[in-house]
Motif scaffolding. Structure first.
Motif, PDB file in Angstrom:
ATOM      1  N   ALA A 240       0.821  -1.214   0.000  1.00  0.00           N
ATOM      2  CA  ALA A 240       0.000   0.000   0.000  1.00  0.00           C
ATOM      3  C   ALA A 240       0.849   1.256   0.000  1.00  0.00           C
ATOM      4  O   ALA A 240       0.539   2.229  -0.691  1.00  0.00           O
ATOM      5  N   ASP A 241       1.938   1.268   0.767  1.00  0.00           N
ATOM      6  CA  ASP A 241       2.778   2.453   0.843  1.00  0.00           C
ATOM      7  C   ASP A 241       3.347   2.812  -0.524  1.00  0.00           C
ATOM      8  O   ASP A 241       3.470   3.986  -0.862  1.00  0.00           O
ATOM      9  N   ALA A 242       3.687   1.805  -1.317  1.00  0.00           N
ATOM     10  CA  ALA A 242       4.276   2.059  -2.634  1.00  0.00           C
ATOM     11  C   ALA A 242       3.238   2.363  -3.701  1.00  0.00           C
ATOM     12  O   ALA A 242       3.507   3.104  -4.640  1.00  0.00           O
ATOM     13  N   VAL A 626      -0.254   4.725   4.881  1.00  0.00           N
ATOM     14  CA  VAL A 626       0.804   5.154   5.776  1.00  0.00           C
ATOM     15  C   VAL A 626       1.871   4.062   5.802  1.00  0.00           C
ATOM     16  O   VAL A 626       1.557   2.874   5.880  1.00  0.00           O
ATOM     17  N   GLY A 627       3.124   4.478   5.678  1.00  0.00           N
ATOM     18  CA  GLY A 627       4.238   3.548   5.758  1.00  0.00           C
ATOM     19  C   GLY A 627       5.251   4.050   6.767  1.00  0.00           C
ATOM     20  O   GLY A 627       5.527   5.259   6.838  1.00  0.00           O
ATOM     21  N   THR A 628       5.771   3.151   7.560  1.00  0.00           N
ATOM     22  CA  THR A 628       6.746   3.530   8.586  1.00  0.00           C
ATOM     23  C   THR A 628       7.939   2.593   8.536  1.00  0.00           C
ATOM     24  O   THR A 628       7.846   1.454   8.073  1.00  0.00           O
ATOM     25  N   ALA A 629       9.071   3.103   9.035  1.00  0.00           N
ATOM     26  CA  ALA A 629      10.276   2.282   9.115  1.00  0.00           C
ATOM     27  C   ALA A 629      11.131   2.752  10.273  1.00  0.00           C
ATOM     28  O   ALA A 629      11.172   3.953  10.591  1.00  0.00           O
ATOM     29  N   TRP A 630      11.800   1.803  10.896  1.00  0.00           N
ATOM     30  CA  TRP A 630      12.729   2.089  11.992  1.00  0.00           C
ATOM     31  C   TRP A 630      14.028   1.359  11.702  1.00  0.00           C
ATOM     32  O   TRP A 630      14.070   0.137  11.665  1.00  0.00           O
TER      33      TRP A 630
END
Length: 994
Positions: A240-242, A626-630
């Motif tokens: 979804a983020d892409a 919404v996309g998140t990364a850590w």
């Protein structure tokens, strides 16, 4: 509308001409600027540790804005102070600083920096990101992996190279459209499952083009006209983020194709040529004449029936000693293929260009003179102003192909299974033989052989992108694209192709299709850093219009064969049809990316779409993600406690994308003309209330790098749910309409695991070994469909099972009295219908992937890709006794050593076999491991090539589909339902850089 497009084309040509004139003046001015005092010209070559040139290396003068990049040969040229310092930098290599110290030539070797490979730029559509910083799931292949493959469409080159991307060949005929699925089947409609193709920012209709030739089953691939050698990279957006930034067009994934750009500083010419051949790699295990006749005689003996000239013409009328290997006759030929490609590129500090052209031809394995030919041309132009505020990029791709694969000819499995003692196909004079076939009451199996077909397509794709930096953090950008696709097909059917007794007249069939599209996308881009906080944002709009038309008719009654195709000479025109549709699309989209200390990332996207395919009540819809990364390895704890863990990232995304891949005007009543004059009959009922098909996507992922990223691994878990399914719902005849466009209360879920792995196993000065692996475990399920038993899909789908299933009878063994197959009559009503099909067979892939290895030793390089698939397939040829050859299992059946029914040619046996092929008997393991590609390269020593004025001379040998290991007893386990499939290809060629 036609006049509007004509004006648009002239305006575009005038703009492009003006731009080219301006750039030529700018380039001349740049090359004639006088040099400052106390400066000197420095040149040299940048190579890797193996002595190979590295194109694209950035060379700058330290503490200045002056810089350049190396060309295709690794060479550069720059003006620098005599006491200055040059900085050499390139992704994947360690940055080096070299003092000029009055030297006019500085050549160096860069040392690879494995930890920097994650900084490679990735095209995410409206913006660029890197492997390290991406929050979405994006797979990428580069030119190095695909440019030497002897394929017509670039989609064919993706098989086995990407997790979650399933590619199936369209067949053995060049130009047939392959099937690509990105994370499974989302829609109940076949046409609702095509991904979105975008070439240099221009969306392309991915639906295969209709054909009446041998390509009709799969259609013509709209990407055939692209030059595979001109592709820089292919990115596939999956989660979804892409994909959410593409809104209603991203439900089935997005395929971004980026073409190559010119190199700055100097000029370069690259020429590549290869030639080779392709053959069918496998054969059915069929009976010879003696074995076949034995089986046939046994059938009559078992049935207690006396052979007659009517039911046993192969035994009584045909030569008992004749043997023809019909497989060898049908597809035992060699398909020759040739490709020639030349490119010219160059430029200076502000302007670069690349022009290329190619020629490709491929024959077929069938008897007859059939081939496919393609010619392409491409131009890429880039310019930036001296202060880097203004940027321009122009991309033009044009291709024309001609395919003369004919239709109405028995180039199929039916011909391959002819009796081995069947008569000759041709007479001595080359005409079709009819007499011996006619005595048996048959037509010649190659009826239609002298038909000719010519399909020609033209494809033009253009994009012009302009951007200007308004403020240091704010840039305005607009992308303008125009594409045109035209297909014209004519099939000539002379009377000599058909039985003279039928007195078939000379005929011709005509089919044409056109696709025109323009798109305009203005955007505002913001990028600013505030200490540890970095923000980049996009706000834009999309305006798009597509026009499609299609026309077909048949002309008959030509007085002579020479006049076929001249419509004015035809006696009559029949079956004429003409269709036209206009599609308009508009959207607003935005994205904001937040990065804190290169450690925490969040990406928000949103889009509001409007499509003319929906009625006024539901024309607009909202999509977002919404996309998140850590990057947890940036935390001190991991740096101190786990020093071997060089990279670690957790990411996740959730959002919605849509699907508007339905027919145009479905919200209106539809009518078609009757055969008589002035009449109309209804075909579609209006429904102004149907709405968007929505795909909700959820994903979590983990990416790690070990030992300075010599080892990288990634895991993804995803779940996509597509609901509000759009279909053409069949209606009873009493309504007066055949169908109505509607939303069905069905939900389809695709879920699964994806695993990706890469390693640098050995990296010495002379030897290097790299490995990459991808594995996908997909699951497809119809999770919900209320009252499916009352719908028209009651005999097609089952809740709780995949969409791609077969509903089978319950096989109950051989009848002890007759020796024939039996199936269970579930409701005991004396008939066998879908109420009795209680066995559900899953035909999806359980697992698929690929493993690629690359070895480099001095001037040699070897790469090979193994593709593997775990699945079940169908094998429906397991009977014996009737007219027509059989597999060798018939001999085992005759000897009583088989699970198949007894040899017979009776009607009762035929009926039993008809039920049996719809049971689990034909199901067998169709898993396979295939050597998909293998390439051996050798770069001639530079000391030798420079004697001939060449910078690089490479020889290569390429193989495709060379080996397949499978228990499947058919022709190709990849295409268990349709014959030949992939060809085995070997090509050899050379590449020269001047």
């Amino acid at each position: 509308m036609k006049n509007n497009y004509s004006r648009l084309k002239w305006v575009a040509l005038i703009i492009i001409g003006g731009v080219l004139f301006f750039l030529s003046k700018a380039a001349n001015a740049a090359t004639t600027t006088p040099l400052p005092l106390q400066q000197q010209e420095v040149s040299g070559v940048v190579e890797d540790q193996n002595g190979l040139p590295i194109p694209g290396v950035t060379v700058t003068v330290k503490n200045t804005n002056r810089g350049t990049v190396t060309n295709l040969d690794g060479a550069y040229n720059i003006i620098a102070p005599a006491n200055g310092t040059l900085v050499f930098s390139y992704i994947g290599f360690k940055t080096v600083e070299i003092p000029v110290d009055n030297n006019e030539e500085i050549s160096i070797q860069l040392e690879e920096d494995v930890s920097a490979l994650g900084e490679v730029k990735i095209n995410a559509g409206y913006y660029n990101t890197t492997e390290r910083e991406r929050t979405g799931n994006i797979s990428r292949v580069t030119a190095e992996e695909i440019e030497l493959q002897p394929v017509v469409s670039p989609i064919q080159a993706l098989a086995g190279r990407m997790a979650g991307v399933e590619v199936t060949s369209g067949g053995s005929h060049p130009g047939m459209a392959p099937t690509i699925k990105i994370r499974g089947t989302n829609s109940l409609r076949e046409e609702g499952n095509y991904p979105l193709y975008i070439i240099d920012g221009v969306p392309i209709n991915s639906t295969p083009v209709e054909s009446n030739s041998l390509m009709s089953s799969a259609g013509i691939d709209p990407l055939n006209n692209l030059d595979v050698s001109n592709i820089e990279s292919i990115e596939v957006l999956k989660d979804a983020d892409a994909t959410a930034i593409y809104g209603s067009r991203g439900a089935n994934g997005v395929i971004l194709i980026t073409t190559k750009k010119g190199r700055e500083i100097g000029t370069s010419v690259k020429a590549r040529f290869y030639t080779g051949m392709a053959t069918v790699p496998n054969r059915w295990d069929l009976l010879n004449t003696e074995e076949y006749l034995e089986i046939r005689r046994a059938a009559f003996e078992n049935d207690g029936v006396e052979p007659t000239e009517r039911n046993a013409y192969d035994l009584l009328l045909w030569d008992q000693d004749r043997y023809t290997d019909w497989q060898e006759f049908l597809y035992g030929g060699t398909s020759e293929t040739t490709n020639a490609n030349i490119t010219f590129s160059g430029g200076n500090e502000t302007t670069s260009f690349r022009f290329g052209s190619s020629y490709y031809t491929q024959g077929t394995v069938y008897p007859g003179d059939y081939d496919y030919r393609k010619v392409t041309g491409n131009l890429n132009l880039n310019h930036r102003s001296g202060d880097n505020k203004f940027n321009l990029s122009l991309s033009l791709n044009y291709g024309v192909d001609t395919n003369n694969l004919v239709g109405n000819v028995g180039f199929n499995a039916t011909t391959a299974f002819l009796p081995p003692n069947a008569p000759e196909i041709f007479n001595n004079d080359g005409s079709l033989a009819w007499e011996e076939w006619g005595v048996a009451g048959l037509d010649n199996p190659l009826e239609g052989y002298f038909n000719t077909s010519n399909t020609q397509t033209n494809n033009f794709i253009s994009n012009l992108t302009l951007s200007y930096e308004i403020f240091p953090a704010l840039r305005f950008k607009t992308s303008m694209g125009y594409s045109y696709y035209d297909s014209k097909e004519m099939r000539k059917q002379p009377s000599q192709s058909y039985n003279p007794a039928d007195e078939t007249p000379n005929n011709s069939s005509h089919l044409s299709a056109g696709r025109k599209s323009w798109i305009l996308e203005p955007q505002i881009l913001f990028e600013k850093s505030f200490n540890n906080l970095k923000i980049d944002a996009i706000v834009g709009a999309t305006f798009q219009e597509n026009i499609q038309n299609q026309e077909g008719f048949r002309a008959t009654g030509y007085a002579s064969e020479a006049l076929i195709g001249n419509i004015a000479a035809a006696e009559s025109i029949i079956n004429a049809r003409r269709e036209s549709a206009e599609y308009k699309y508009a959207a607003l989209f935005s994205r904001i990316g937040i990065n804190w200390d290169r450690k925490y990332y969040i990406n928000l996207t949103g889009r509001r779409d409007g499509s003319s395919r929906f009625g006024p009540n539901n024309r607009f819809a909202n999509f977002g993600a919404v996309g998140t990364a850590w990057i947890f390895t940036e935390e001190n704890f991991f740096k101190e406690k786990l020093p071997f863990l060089s990279f670690g990232k957790l990411r996740g995304s959730y959002g919605t994308t849509g699907n508007d891949q339905i027919g145009d005007y479905g919200y209106l009543n539809a009518y078609e003309a009757t055969d008589g004059p002035g009449g109309l009959y209804p075909t579609g009922l209006a429904n102004p209330n149907y709405s968007w098909e929505v795909n909700k996507k959820l994903e979590v992922g983990l990416e790690i790098g070990l030992f300075e990223e010599r080892i990288r691994a990634g895991f993804s878990r995803y779940r996509n749910r597509s609901s509000n399914q759009l279909v053409g719902y069949p209606l009873p005849e009493i309504t007066g309409f055949t169908s109505v466009q509607a939303n069905l209360p069905a939900t389809v879920e695709n879920s699964g695991w994806e695993f990706e792995f890469s390693s640098l196993n050995i990296d010495s000065k002379e030897f290097r070994w790299q490995t990459s692996l991808n594995v996908s475990l997909p699951k497809n399920e119809l999770v919900n469909y209320p009252d499916i038993d009352q719908s028209s899909y009651a005999n097609t789908y089952r809740v709780g099972y995949p969409l791609n299933i077969s509903l089978l009878f319950d096989y109950t063994g051989l009848d002890p009295e007759t020796g024939f197959y039996t199936v269970r009559d579930v409701n005991e009503d004396g008939s066998f219908d879908y109420q009795d099909r209680i066995i559900i067979q899953d035909l999806n892939r359980e697992l698929f992937g690929g493993i690629n290895n690359s070895f480099s030793f001095k001037n040699f390089n070897l790469q090979f890709l193994w593709e593997f698939v775990m699945q079940e397939g169908l094998q429906t040829s397991f009977d014996g006794g009737t007219v027509g050859n059989s597999r060798s299992v018939a001999l085992a059946t005759l000897a009583g050593e088989s699970v198949y029914q007894k040899i017979s040619q009776s009607a009762q046996a035929r009926t039993a076999y008809g039920y049996a092929i719809n049971t689990s008997i034909p199901v067998e393991d169709a898993s396979f491991v295939r050597l998909k590609t293998i390439t051996l390269n050798y770069n001639l020593p530079k000391a030798f090539t420079r004697k001939f004025g060449m910078e690089n001379w490479r020889l290569f040998l390429h193989g495709q589909n060379l080996l397949t290991f499978s228990e499947y007893s058919g022709m190709d386990p990849e295409r268990t339902s349709s014959g030949i499939g992939n060809l085995r290809t070997i090509t050899a060629g050379l590449e020269i850089n001047f």
